[in-house]
Design a protein around this motif. Structure first.
Motif, PDB file in Angstrom:
ATOM      1  N   PRO A  20      48.376  93.293  27.712  1.00 44.25           N
ATOM      2  CA  PRO A  20      47.375  93.996  26.733  1.00 44.25           C
ATOM      3  C   PRO A  20      47.957  95.616  26.327  1.00 44.25           C
ATOM      4  O   PRO A  20      48.557  95.500  27.093  1.00 44.25           O
ATOM      5  CB  PRO A  20      45.880  93.836  27.346  1.00 44.25           C
ATOM      6  N   ALA A  21      47.187  96.153  25.306  1.00 39.14           N
ATOM      7  CA  ALA A  21      47.731  96.944  24.623  1.00 39.14           C
ATOM      8  C   ALA A  21      46.708  97.716  25.456  1.00 39.14           C
ATOM      9  O   ALA A  21      46.067  97.265  26.373  1.00 39.14           O
ATOM     10  CB  ALA A  21      47.006  97.186  23.276  1.00 39.14           C
ATOM     11  N   PRO A  22      47.448  98.891  25.245  1.00 34.70           N
ATOM     12  CA  PRO A  22      46.431 100.129  26.154  1.00 34.70           C
ATOM     13  C   PRO A  22      45.096 100.798  25.532  1.00 34.70           C
ATOM     14  O   PRO A  22      44.703 100.093  24.525  1.00 34.70           O
ATOM     15  CB  PRO A  22      47.572 101.288  26.069  1.00 34.70           C
ATOM     16  N   ARG A  23      44.451 101.324  26.550  1.00 34.91           N
ATOM     17  CA  ARG A  23      42.405 101.483  25.636  1.00 34.91           C
ATOM     18  C   ARG A  23      42.614 102.991  24.540  1.00 34.91           C
ATOM     19  O   ARG A  23      41.691 102.130  23.988  1.00 34.91           O
ATOM     20  CB  ARG A  23      42.103 101.906  27.036  1.00 34.91           C
ATOM     21  N   TRP A  24      43.935 103.567  24.599  1.00 30.16           N
ATOM     22  CA  TRP A  24      43.724 104.215  23.424  1.00 30.16           C
ATOM     23  C   TRP A  24      44.379 103.692  21.964  1.00 30.16           C
ATOM     24  O   TRP A  24      44.044 104.339  20.675  1.00 30.16           O
ATOM     25  CB  TRP A  24      44.735 105.331  23.937  1.00 30.16           C
ATOM     26  N   CYS A  25      44.846 102.534  21.766  1.00 29.38           N
ATOM     27  CA  CYS A  25      45.062 101.739  20.843  1.00 29.38           C
ATOM     28  C   CYS A  25      45.049 100.204  20.871  1.00 29.38           C
ATOM     29  O   CYS A  25      45.719 100.016  20.558  1.00 29.38           O
ATOM     30  CB  CYS A  25      47.155 101.668  20.628  1.00 29.38           C
ATOM     31  N   SER A  26      43.360  99.894  21.085  1.00 26.54           N
ATOM     32  CA  SER A  26      43.177  98.487  21.613  1.00 26.54           C
ATOM     33  C   SER A  26      43.130  97.510  20.499  1.00 26.54           C
ATOM     34  O   SER A  26      42.879  96.685  20.543  1.00 26.54           O
ATOM     35  CB  SER A  26      42.142  98.641  22.266  1.00 26.54           C
ATOM     36  N   PHE A  27      43.701  98.202  18.945  1.00 26.39           N
ATOM     37  CA  PHE A  27      42.968  98.184  18.102  1.00 26.39           C
ATOM     38  C   PHE A  27      44.473  96.982  17.495  1.00 26.39           C
ATOM     39  O   PHE A  27      44.270  96.298  16.934  1.00 26.39           O
ATOM     40  CB  PHE A  27      42.845  98.750  16.557  1.00 26.39           C
ATOM     41  N   LEU A  28      45.402  96.992  18.414  1.00 24.70           N
ATOM     42  CA  LEU A  28      46.403  96.467  18.184  1.00 24.70           C
ATOM     43  C   LEU A  28      46.619  95.353  18.599  1.00 24.70           C
ATOM     44  O   LEU A  28      46.841  94.359  17.866  1.00 24.70           O
ATOM     45  CB  LEU A  28      47.954  97.046  19.087  1.00 24.70           C
ATOM     46  N   ASP A  29      45.318  94.811  19.201  1.00 27.05           N
ATOM     47  CA  ASP A  29      44.940  93.435  20.160  1.00 27.05           C
ATOM     48  C   ASP A  29      45.005  92.502  18.525  1.00 27.05           C
ATOM     49  O   ASP A  29      44.523  92.123  18.221  1.00 27.05           O
ATOM     50  CB  ASP A  29      44.387  93.397  21.014  1.00 27.05           C
ATOM     51  N   ASN A  30      43.877  93.264  17.643  1.00 32.03           N
ATOM     52  CA  ASN A  30      43.220  92.790  16.739  1.00 32.03           C
ATOM     53  C   ASN A  30      44.759  92.809  16.034  1.00 32.03           C
ATOM     54  O   ASN A  30      44.141  91.578  14.660  1.00 32.03           O
ATOM     55  CB  ASN A  30      41.906  93.221  16.376  1.00 32.03           C
ATOM     56  N   LEU A  31      45.324  93.420  15.132  1.00 32.90           N
ATOM     57  CA  LEU A  31      45.923  92.656  14.498  1.00 32.90           C
ATOM     58  C   LEU A  31      46.681  92.463  14.899  1.00 32.90           C
ATOM     59  O   LEU A  31      47.637  91.438  14.136  1.00 32.90           O
ATOM     60  CB  LEU A  31      47.175  94.645  14.098  1.00 32.90           C
ATOM     61  N   THR A  32      47.141  91.781  15.537  1.00 34.05           N
ATOM     62  CA  THR A  32      48.118  90.463  16.671  1.00 34.05           C
ATOM     63  C   THR A  32      47.782  89.382  15.980  1.00 34.05           C
ATOM     64  O   THR A  32      48.382  88.829  15.521  1.00 34.05           O
ATOM     65  CB  THR A  32      49.180  91.277  17.651  1.00 34.05           C
ATOM     66  N   GLU A  33      46.390  89.602  16.890  1.00 31.80           N
ATOM     67  CA  GLU A  33      45.601  88.289  16.122  1.00 31.80           C
ATOM     68  C   GLU A  33      46.237  88.228  14.977  1.00 31.80           C
ATOM     69  O   GLU A  33      45.539  86.605  14.607  1.00 31.80           O
ATOM     70  CB  GLU A  33      44.546  88.340  16.841  1.00 31.80           C
ATOM     71  N   GLU A  34      45.813  88.817  13.564  1.00 33.43           N
ATOM     72  CA  GLU A  34      45.922  88.689  12.527  1.00 33.43           C
ATOM     73  C   GLU A  34      47.110  87.856  11.843  1.00 33.43           C
ATOM     74  O   GLU A  34      47.616  86.972  11.230  1.00 33.43           O
ATOM     75  CB  GLU A  34      45.075  89.513  12.010  1.00 33.43           C
ATOM     76  N   ILE A  35      48.138  88.694  12.174  1.00 32.94           N
ATOM     77  CA  ILE A  35      49.188  88.375  12.196  1.00 32.94           C
ATOM     78  C   ILE A  35      50.105  87.406  12.444  1.00 32.94           C
ATOM     79  O   ILE A  35      50.754  86.606  12.101  1.00 32.94           O
ATOM     80  CB  ILE A  35      50.157  89.570  12.398  1.00 32.94           C
ATOM     81  N   GLU A  36      49.699  86.756  13.602  1.00 34.49           N
ATOM     82  CA  GLU A  36      49.736  85.711  13.934  1.00 34.49           C
ATOM     83  C   GLU A  36      49.633  84.604  13.036  1.00 34.49           C
ATOM     84  O   GLU A  36      50.562  83.600  13.104  1.00 34.49           O
ATOM     85  CB  GLU A  36      49.245  85.521  15.773  1.00 34.49           C
ATOM     86  N   SER A  37      48.720  84.388  12.850  1.00 38.84           N
ATOM     87  CA  SER A  37      48.539  83.152  11.404  1.00 38.84           C
ATOM     88  C   SER A  37      49.798  83.520  10.517  1.00 38.84           C
ATOM     89  O   SER A  37      49.556  82.463   9.622  1.00 38.84           O
ATOM     90  CB  SER A  37      47.069  83.534  10.794  1.00 38.84           C
ATOM     91  N   GLU A  38      50.048  84.650   9.853  1.00 40.46           N
ATOM     92  CA  GLU A  38      50.623  84.484   9.368  1.00 40.46           C
ATOM     93  C   GLU A  38      52.448  84.358   9.144  1.00 40.46           C
ATOM     94  O   GLU A  38      53.111  84.083  10.550  1.00 40.46           O
ATOM     95  CB  GLU A  38      51.327  86.134   8.434  1.00 40.46           C
TER      96      GLU A  38
END
Length: 719
Positions: free
Chosen positions: A342-360
């Protein structure tokens, strides 16, 4: 953000994106970024995460709160705080940094090894102390239990700098001429050093003696020279990774001398750094060209990152899929691989971004380029671009920008889009329209004969286990288009197919013959068994002395005659196929000559001259010469035409006229060369002929010249 997919593993490049000039104001920068479409997906994870020129090394502090990087020019170190995602401080040095170590949990204690033999010790406020070592250093590691800093480099000594007492201790003396790398095991604190001779030495800091020596270079297959050890990394107390200058990575259990696994980078570049990911059982290995992620059990590659310049260093964040890369460029690269963690704690928002990009749709590396062959390039009329930056040579063709390809295609074929649209409409109508009679067939719509052969081979596999275990081509998704798209249909009218047809027919006949023999084996075996039983009961002299012919001898003559007949038939088919292809080529060449009779440019003036040697009849190789009716007028007309064409065409024509190598047919690679056999005998014949002509000439002169005996000459005295 740039997304790439390798082996079904997505790699997110968080540093990708177009940058704006530094001299612009903040307002202008924002306006420039708003105008660009790529800026909408651009992520600046850490502000000002770059160097003025080159980044040489990068590290993460043990508490995972600070990122430290060194680079040039001017030599400096930058510290970035991940809680604020920005730079915290920046310091400059007097010389470039070779490597550095963080000996505290944060940035408060650091040691820098510089290229001019100086070692700088820094505290939170800045430089604390600066000292010099006897020889140039290449690597160093900190030993926490004894507060010793081990420094290796040019020479056999391992220098020990005790940071508690502030003095040098007695160095360790190794058997090697030069030391390249060192590593301290995090569990039992054993010191291992890599040598130039391709060995790894283990030292115990408690007894201050060498424990063992491991010969790494002897275990590498197919290496002519002994490569040196360039990097070391310990996974735990028992497992260790060794990188060599030949591009090999060896995984060892320190209790055995044989490696557990050998991984080859296939680049012949030194391995600069190694790292382990215990949660995913993965190994990271870096050289100048690539960073490879592979499985430590099987050695299978998981993913890779290619460099545009040259990689210098990298560091990973423990228990996460993020890592940083230092390269020979201004930017320091940030990559995130969700498959590694997973992404580090200080940039945990990357997991949400990658989930959105996976649909593209994932962008491929070559989406902006079109692959074309040499023939397609000639059809587009872009052969003059060969050798320029617009074409990138690859395999048997070139990569071209897709926008340039579309423009050239629209110019050459202006109605191609209409045909494409009609074909798509036809396919949609056929897919929706269903026949009344639904006939189930396992054969595909395209290349049915090829599919039948493949199905027959799968039904009757050969004896080799390798061929029996091969996957089916009909079920392989990579070859799916070959049995669905009509563009991949086998054309039986093509020259290549007609030339190969006799060979394919002979193979089919041989397979049918083998099948027939396989079918008739069982009855023949039964007949042989019956005859053997009958012979045992009889008392015949012929059977006793072996006068009776066996079935094998009787059938051998028939098989030999059948083989001769098949060979003669095969030769006849090959001759007929070549004859038909030759006739078609002559007809096409004659048609092309008729079309090019009227000259429209310099090349058309050149073609009649060039075809004098190209269109020679290859059967008898008779030499002939074309002369004009009016010789002077023909030569002047020829000179006038030659003067009109360019120098390049003139040189090409003269080379074609003077050379003995000529083109035959349309396909590339067909050349014909005329030469003379027994050249020495021919030269001797010409010499004898010349001598006879001279002799005849002298005899004629004797008959014509008057003798001077009858003339009365006056004697002249020259004194």
């Amino acid at each position: 953000m740039f997304v790439n997919e390798v082996n079904d593993v997505k790699i997110y490049n968080l540093s990708a994106g177009k940058s704006v000039p530094d001299w612009l104001t903040d307002r202008r920068k924002r306006s420039q970024l708003m105008k660009k479409v790529d800026s909408r997906r651009q992520i600046e994870l850490i502000q000002d995460f770059d160097m003025p020129g080159v980044c040489t090394s990068i590290r993460m502090s043990p508490d995972q709160q600070y990122i430290l990087a060194t680079g040039t020019y001017k030599p400096r170190v930058k510290c970035f705080e991940v809680s604020n995602l920005s730079i915290k401080f920046e310091r400059c040095f007097d010389s470039e940094v070779t490597t550095f170590e963080v000996i505290s949990d944060d940035y408060s204690k650091m040691v820098f090894l510089q290229c001019d033999r100086y070692v700088e010790i820094h505290a939170a406020h800045g430089r604390h102390y600066r000292l010099r070592i006897p020889r140039f250093g290449r690597d160093m590691k900190y030993h926490k239990p004894s507060c010793d800093m081990f420094i290796v480099g040019v020479g056999r000594d391992i220098y020990r700098l005790n940071l508690e007492r502030g003095q040098f201790l007695q160095p360790y003396e190794s058997d090697a001429s030069c030391l390249n790398a060192c590593e301290v095991n995090p569990e039992h604190h054993l010191l291992v050093v890599g040598t130039k001779e391709g060995t790894v030495e283990a030292w115990d800091p408690r007894t201050k003696q060498r424990c063992a020596t491991l010969d790494v270079a002897m275990k590498l297959p197919g290496v002519k020279e002994f490569p040196s050890v360039t990097s070391l990394k310990c996974r735990n107390g028992l497992h260790m990774g060794v990188g060599t200058a030949s591009g090999h990575v060896l995984l060892y259990d320190i209790r055995a001398r044989q490696p557990l696994l050998i991984k080859n980078h296939l680049n012949n570049l030194p391995i600069k750094r190694l790292a382990f990911n215990p949660s995913q059982n993965a190994v990271y290995s870096l050289d100048e060209a690539t960073l490879k992620l592979w499985d430590e059990q099987t050695g299978k590659q998981i993913a890779y990152v290619e460099s545009t310049t040259s990689f210098n260093d990298f560091c990973t964040i423990p228990d996460s899929g993020m890592f940083f890369l230092a390269q020979e460029d201004v930017k320091m690269l940030t990559y995130y691989v969700p498959a590694m963690g997973p992404a580090p704690r200080w940039c945990s928002f990357l997991d949400n971004l990658t989930e959105e990009i996976e649909s593209e749709v994932v962008e491929n590396v070559f989406d902006d380029y079109q692959f074309i062959t040499q023939k397609e390039l000639a059809e587009l009329g872009l052969e003059h671009l060969i050798g320029t930056n617009l074409l990138k040579g690859y395999m048997h063709g070139y990569f071209m920008n897709v926008r340039l390809y579309n423009k050239a295609k629209a110019v050459v074929e202006p109605f191609a889009f209409d045909r494409f649209r009609k074909e798509k409409v036809r396919q949609e109508i056929e897919s929706e329209r269903k026949s009344r009679l639904q006939i189930e067939s396992k054969l595909p719509k395209v290349n049915k004969e090829l599919a039948l052969k493949i199905m027959d081979e799968e039904a009757n596999p050969s004896n080799s286990a390798k061929q029996r275990n091969m996957p089916s081509l009909l079920q392989d998704s990579r070859f799916k288009a070959m049995f669905e798209n009509t563009d991949f249909a086998v054309s039986k009218d093509a020259e290549e197919y007609r030339l190969l047809a006799p060979v394919l027919n002979r193979l089919d006949k041989s397979k049918a013959k083998q099948l027939k023999q396989r079918v008739e084996v069982a009855p023949v075996a039964e007949l042989h068994a019956d005859e053997a039983n009958a012979r045992e009961d009889s008392d015949n002299d012929e059977d006793l002395f072996g006068f009776e012919k066996s079935d094998a001898e009787e059938s051998s003559g028939d098989e030999g005659s059948s083989d001769d007949e098949d060979r003669r038939e095969y030769v006849k088919e090959m001759k007929q196929a070549y004859k038909q292809v030759k006739i078609q080529r002559d007809e096409e060449e004659q048609q092309a000559e008729n079309e090019d009779e009227e000259p429209d440019g310099p090349d058309d003036y050149v073609s009649p001259l060039a075809n004098v040697n190209i269109n020679k009849p290859p059967a008898n190789m008779s030499h002939f010469k074309l002369t004009a009716i009016d010789k002077d007028q023909g030569s002047s007309e020829l000179q006038r035409r030659i003067k009109q064409v360019s120098l390049q065409d003139r040189v090409r024509v003269m080379s074609n006229l003077e050379s003995q190598v000529t083109n035959v047919g349309r396909s590339l690679g067909n050349r014909q060369m005329t030469f003379e056999v027994n050249r020495e005998k021919k030269s001797q014949h010409f010499a004898k002929k010349r001598e006879a002509e001279l002799k005849k000439h002298r005899e004629e002169r004797r008959g014509i010249v008057r003798p001077i005996k009858s003339l009365k000459l006056k004697k002249v005295n020259f004194k």
